[in-house]
Write a protein that holds these residues in place. Structure first.
Motif, PDB file in Angstrom:
ATOM      1  N   GLN A  99      13.343 -36.963  50.823  1.00 34.05           N
ATOM      2  CA  GLN A  99      12.085 -36.644  50.143  1.00 34.05           C
ATOM      3  C   GLN A  99      12.231 -36.784  48.627  1.00 34.05           C
ATOM      4  O   GLN A  99      11.291 -37.168  47.933  1.00 34.05           O
ATOM      5  CB  GLN A  99      11.669 -35.218  50.523  1.00 34.05           C
ATOM      6  N   VAL A 100      13.428 -36.511  48.134  1.00 37.20           N
ATOM      7  CA  VAL A 100      13.669 -36.643  46.684  1.00 37.20           C
ATOM      8  C   VAL A 100      13.424 -38.095  46.249  1.00 37.20           C
ATOM      9  O   VAL A 100      12.809 -38.361  45.214  1.00 37.20           O
ATOM     10  CB  VAL A 100      15.117 -36.215  46.340  1.00 37.20           C
ATOM     11  N   ASP A 101      13.912 -39.033  47.059  1.00 37.09           N
ATOM     12  CA  ASP A 101      13.701 -40.450  46.739  1.00 37.09           C
ATOM     13  C   ASP A 101      12.219 -40.801  46.768  1.00 37.09           C
ATOM     14  O   ASP A 101      11.738 -41.576  45.938  1.00 37.09           O
ATOM     15  CB  ASP A 101      14.452 -41.348  47.735  1.00 37.09           C
ATOM     16  N   VAL A 102      11.483 -40.246  47.735  1.00 32.15           N
ATOM     17  CA  VAL A 102      10.047 -40.535  47.828  1.00 32.15           C
ATOM     18  C   VAL A 102       9.358 -40.067  46.546  1.00 32.15           C
ATOM     19  O   VAL A 102       8.553 -40.797  45.951  1.00 32.15           O
ATOM     20  CB  VAL A 102       9.407 -39.842  49.054  1.00 32.15           C
ATOM     21  N   THR A 103       9.697 -38.857  46.099  1.00 31.44           N
ATOM     22  CA  THR A 103       9.091 -38.293  44.887  1.00 31.44           C
ATOM     23  C   THR A 103       9.385 -39.170  43.667  1.00 31.44           C
ATOM     24  O   THR A 103       8.531 -39.378  42.805  1.00 31.44           O
ATOM     25  CB  THR A 103       9.639 -36.866  44.652  1.00 31.44           C
ATOM     26  N   TYR A 104      10.606 -39.722  43.606  1.00 32.18           N
ATOM     27  CA  TYR A 104      11.028 -40.556  42.479  1.00 32.18           C
ATOM     28  C   TYR A 104      10.393 -41.947  42.564  1.00 32.18           C
ATOM     29  O   TYR A 104       9.972 -42.513  41.549  1.00 32.18           O
ATOM     30  CB  TYR A 104      12.561 -40.637  42.524  1.00 32.18           C
ATOM     31  N   GLU A 105      10.295 -42.479  43.777  1.00 36.45           N
ATOM     32  CA  GLU A 105       9.876 -43.873  43.950  1.00 36.45           C
ATOM     33  C   GLU A 105       8.360 -44.063  43.997  1.00 36.45           C
ATOM     34  O   GLU A 105       7.867 -45.122  43.589  1.00 36.45           O
ATOM     35  CB  GLU A 105      10.455 -44.447  45.261  1.00 36.45           C
ATOM     36  N   ALA A 106       7.629 -43.066  44.524  1.00 36.00           N
ATOM     37  CA  ALA A 106       6.185 -43.265  44.729  1.00 36.00           C
ATOM     38  C   ALA A 106       5.436 -43.628  43.434  1.00 36.00           C
ATOM     39  O   ALA A 106       4.647 -44.586  43.438  1.00 36.00           O
ATOM     40  CB  ALA A 106       5.574 -42.030  45.394  1.00 36.00           C
ATOM     41  N   PRO A 107       5.669 -42.917  42.313  1.00 33.08           N
ATOM     42  CA  PRO A 107       4.940 -43.302  41.095  1.00 33.08           C
ATOM     43  C   PRO A 107       5.282 -44.718  40.643  1.00 33.08           C
ATOM     44  O   PRO A 107       4.399 -45.452  40.192  1.00 33.08           O
ATOM     45  CB  PRO A 107       5.417 -42.271  40.051  1.00 33.08           C
TER      46      PRO A 107
END
Ligand code: PNS
Length: 165
Positions: A99-107
């Motif tokens: 989930q940390v990667d999703v938070t970093y990558e989505a923007p």
């Protein structure tokens, strides 16, 4: 822009087995894959870009990943989407471990789509690599530990000998 040409971008400082897993999956999915070493000003680098490029080329060869349609390159001329547009790639491929990667990558994915209509495709790496990160490898290497479980053999050899002299 072609949806058959993809860019796998990253700092690759150094390349890890997780990166190689994503590159292999991308090479299986797309006709042409550009693996691009990008300078990330937000991170203090361990290795110069040229060294990361060499290690990536050697790692891709060592892993036997279809070299005929994988191109390893670096990009320091500005926006990543400019590189993608130059090579006619319509897709960026990123590995998502948590989930940390999703938070970093989505923007970043939204910005890249808004900038140049380049889509981002997220791949789940093999769970064996879910906890591997370049920053962890940098830390273990700096403290003299064994990084060989986490990186391609050529990278482990380099960090063990070349890098520390
Ligand atoms: O391996 P990393 O450090 O997580 O990779 C991040 C990277 C290099 C892919 C990201 O910082 C990036 O895309 N940089 C290029 C500069 C750019 O285009 N920025 C604007 C949109 S995010």
């Amino acid at each position: 822009m072609s949806n058959r040409i993809a860019v796998v971008p990253g700092s690759f400082d150094p390349p890890t087995l997780g990166h190689l897993d994503v590159i292999r999956r991308a090479a299986d999915l797309y006709d042409q894959v550009h693996v691009v070493v990008v300078h990330n000003p937000g991170k203090e680098a361990m290795l110069p870009i040229a060294q990361r490029l060499t290690l990536l080329e050697q790692s891709v060869a060592e892993a036997g990943i279809a070299a005929d349609h994988v191109i390893v390159a670096s990009w320091s001329m500005g926006l990543l989407v400019d590189y993608a547009t130059d090579v006619d790639a319509g897709v960026l491929v990123k590995g998502i471990r948590s989930q940390v990667d999703v938070t970093y990558e989505a923007p970043m994915a939204l910005v890249n789509r808004n900038l140049a209509n380049v889509e981002t495709v997220f791949l789940l790496p093999d769970p064996a690599h879910a906890l591997v990160s370049s920053s962890l490898v940098r830390q273990v290497a700096a403290l003299g530990g064994d990084v060989s479980p986490y990186v391609p053999a050529v990278v482990a050899r380099f960090l063990d000998t070349g890098h520390r002299g």
